[in-house]
Design a protein around this motif. Structure first.
Motif, PDB file in Angstrom:
ATOM      1  N   UNK A  86       0.832  -1.202   0.000  1.00 36.85           N
ATOM      2  CA  UNK A  86       0.000   0.000   0.000  1.00 36.85           C
ATOM      3  C   UNK A  86       0.868   1.254   0.000  1.00 36.85           C
ATOM      4  N   UNK A  87       1.902   1.256   0.831  1.00 36.72           N
ATOM      5  CA  UNK A  87       2.801   2.421   0.889  1.00 36.72           C
ATOM      6  C   UNK A  87       3.459   2.674  -0.457  1.00 36.72           C
ATOM      7  N   UNK A  88       3.866   1.591  -1.136  1.00 35.44           N
ATOM      8  CA  UNK A  88       4.489   1.746  -2.454  1.00 35.44           C
ATOM      9  C   UNK A  88       3.518   2.359  -3.448  1.00 35.44           C
ATOM     10  N   UNK A  89       2.261   1.910  -3.401  1.00 31.45           N
ATOM     11  CA  UNK A  89       1.253   2.464  -4.311  1.00 31.45           C
ATOM     12  C   UNK A  89       1.005   3.933  -4.017  1.00 31.45           C
ATOM     13  N   UNK A  90       1.015   4.283  -2.736  1.00 31.64           N
ATOM     14  CA  UNK A  90       0.741   5.677  -2.367  1.00 31.64           C
ATOM     15  C   UNK A  90       1.941   6.596  -2.553  1.00 31.64           C
TER      16      UNK A  90
END
Length: 326
Positions: A30-34
């Motif tokens: 999720x952090x990578x996507x954000x």
């Protein structure tokens, strides 16, 4: 100017049964996507709750190009139709969508068992989250946790921590982080013993005292330790009720000499004195609200609540909030 964030991997496989590692891997995806899209929406859904059309809708590109992170949980339980839909999708992932598939590594059907291999073949980013069953693996985990928090731990301290906290990774991770914070980074055996002794002293009365003084953070921390240590929900509820009722009784008779009030109320003088100090921060309305909360909690911990843990935590937080209300 800073360089634009790299496009996130469109496919992620989180495989294994160690819950803490699974959650961390999902969070990392999720952090990578954000990083690429701070507004990327997160949707988590269990595979058995989906039909193929619903899955297709979840994974279809957005009309307005918003990023989306779809976490498909427990993929090992996928039936034939859903498994086929997932296999079809991963051959041609949609732009702007990050699919995170969690899977234990087993499977109830042939296609469900084949999903991990298919995801790997499709180039998915893979996070291995197998259970840490060997003592050496758990010790390595703790060392890494301490290092992540910016500290160091020696051999005797590591052995003491494993002995006193046990094998649960969540507890070990929490202990490692707290010990680094408490020691300034150098964790030794003495610090571990002191930490464990502090945990063992947590009682329902310690939780109640922090709640009725309005210390929300300390009350919640003490409550979570008490629950981990196995303090019964009924004892936690009784302690909270006793603290609130004692303050209400003392506040109802006004300020007076503790020894005189002790005889009048049938309480030890030390308890009256403490309650007099605690009562100063309470309004009549706040006390009335708290009395209602502890009465409700009494019924909830005796079988009315779906989750006794949640009921106690909610009551503790609401009592602390009532104390601070003016």
């Amino acid at each position: 100017m800073s360089a634009p964030a790299a496009a996130p991997a469109p496919l992620h496989l989180v495989i294994g049964e160690e819950e803490l590692l699974v959650e961390r891997s999902v969070r990392a995806a999720l952090d990578a996507a954000r990083q690429a899209d701070p507004e990327a929406e997160l949707r988590r859904v269990r595979v058995t709750d989906l039909t193929p059309p619903e899955l297709a809708e979840l994974l279809s590109p957005s009309l307005f190009a918003e990023g989306r992170v779809i976490v498909l949980e427990a993929a090992q339980e996928a039936g034939k139709e859903i498994a086929e839909a997932v296999l079809s999708y991963i051959r041609d992932p949609a732009e702007g969508v990050t699919l995170v598939v969690t899977h234990t590594g087993g499977g109830r059907g042939k296609l469900a068992k084949e999903l991990p291999a298919a995801l790997r073949k499709a180039g998915a980013a893979v996070a291995e989250c197998a259970k840490l069953t060997k003592a050496g693996d758990r010790e390595s985990f703790v060392r890494n946790e301490v290092r992540r928090a910016g500290g160091k731990i020696d051999g005797p301290a590591l052995a003491a921590l494993m002995e006193t906290v046990g094998n649960d990774l969540r507890e070990l991770a929490a202990a490692a982080s707290q010990l680094v914070a408490d020691t300034g980074g150098k964790v030794d055996e003495q610090a571990v013993r002191r930490y464990h002794r502090g945990r063992a002293e947590v009682t329902g009365f310690a939780v109640a005292e922090k709640a009725v003084t309005g210390d929300r953070t300390a009350a919640l921390e003490s409550l979570r330790w008490a629950l981990q240590l196995g303090v019964p929900h009924v004892l936690l509820a009784d302690a909270l009720a006793d603290a609130v009722r004692t303050i209400a009784r003392v506040a109802g008779v006004g300020r007076a000499d503790p020894f005189q009030l002790a005889g009048q109320l049938g309480m030890p003088p030390w308890k009256v004195k403490k309650a007099l100090g605690q009562a100063q921060g309470w309004s009549p309305e706040g006390l009335a609200e708290a009395m209602g909360l502890v009465a409700t909690l009494n019924a909830e911990v005796k079988g009315m609540a779906a989750s006794a843990d949640y009921a106690v935590e909610r009551a503790v937080l609401k009592v602390a909030a009532a104390r601070n209300r003016r």
